[in-house]
Design an enzyme around this catalytic site. Sequence first.
Site, mmCIF file in Angstrom:
data_model
loop_
_atom_site.group_PDB
_atom_site.id
_atom_site.type_symbol
_atom_site.label_atom_id
_atom_site.label_comp_id
_atom_site.label_asym_id
_atom_site.label_seq_id
_atom_site.Cartn_x
_atom_site.Cartn_y
_atom_site.Cartn_z
ATOM 1 N N SER A 144 0.832 -1.202 0.000
ATOM 2 C CA SER A 144 0.000 0.000 0.000
ATOM 3 C C SER A 144 0.871 1.259 0.000
ATOM 4 O O SER A 144 1.708 1.416 -0.877
ATOM 5 C CB SER A 144 -0.974 -0.048 1.177
ATOM 6 N N GLU A 238 -9.950 -3.414 -6.264
ATOM 7 C CA GLU A 238 -9.484 -2.319 -5.406
ATOM 8 C C GLU A 238 -9.328 -1.027 -6.197
ATOM 9 O O GLU A 238 -8.974 -1.040 -7.375
ATOM 10 C CB GLU A 238 -8.199 -2.670 -4.682
ATOM 11 N N HIS A 268 -7.594 -5.170 -1.619
ATOM 12 C CA HIS A 268 -6.355 -4.464 -1.301
ATOM 13 C C HIS A 268 -5.484 -5.271 -0.336
ATOM 14 O O HIS A 268 -5.954 -5.759 0.689
ATOM 15 C CB HIS A 268 -6.727 -3.115 -0.674
#
Length: 309
Positions: A144, A238, A268
Amino acid sequence: MSRQQRDALDAVLRSAPRSTIRPTPEEQRSGFAAAVSRPAPEGVVTRRTVLGGRPALELEPVEASGRGRLLYLHGGGYVIGSPDTHAGLVGELARRTGLRATSVDYRLAPEHPFPAAVDDGLAAYRELLASGTDPRDLVMAGDSAGGGLSIATLLAAREAGLPQPAAVVVFSPWADLTLTGGSIRSKESADPIFTEADVRAYADLYVGAGDRAHPLASPVFADLTGLPPLLVQVGANEVLLDDAVRLAGRAGADGVEVTLEVGPGLPHVFQHHYGRLDEADAALDRAARFLTAHLSAGRPDADHLEPVH
């Protein structure tokens, strides 16, 4: 792989309560820690340390394969997350690679906005090199925001004249803080975790009124020439799908050896769900193979190389 597992995970993620009142960063941090934290796996020893002037968590498999090292930068929108919340994920990657991993507790926004996280990532990377780690024995990974930060750290290292590591893996990288990827909107209903507003709120806290297109904030706009072999893994469900796709495309256009994997029906950083989602375990196995394949373990001249300062 199991459609039933994917559907069950999607339902669980969608069942998380959502408030119309945005929680404070501290509330978000405690909630995130409670929701995602998993302990390091059996056979991985953890210890507190300091790297680049920041607290860090070292995770070492009992049967570590040798001198190779893994530097990990956790996700959390630059606002939440820590080495503790990611001890399970990083420990799994360490166990599967057989590498000693160090997960850095870089400074978080809004208390420490951009470029504090990049500065901390670079300081950690620089110290590993200065302490004698050969860059050919060093790999990086992040998820991320930590995925975007991993790329930004390597760009900062390149600008500082430092050598690149052997390889880098990023899971669902947040690589465009301008939120111009089409999937930010087109995948909003498919994403069980984030909305465009969620992602924008993190960008507001991290960059504020600064330049969100700065290459160290949004590596999709950077010249990636000279970066090491890159593996990008992302879920199809996502809002950050296009961040990953465009980052991989930019890397390829700039001459970087890059592999992009898009997992259908996956959310995600689905790798967090190892042990209960077949795709997560398979992805971590592939990531581990990618990293170890690029290491220089067993080079006869390795012990004679001078440390980089």
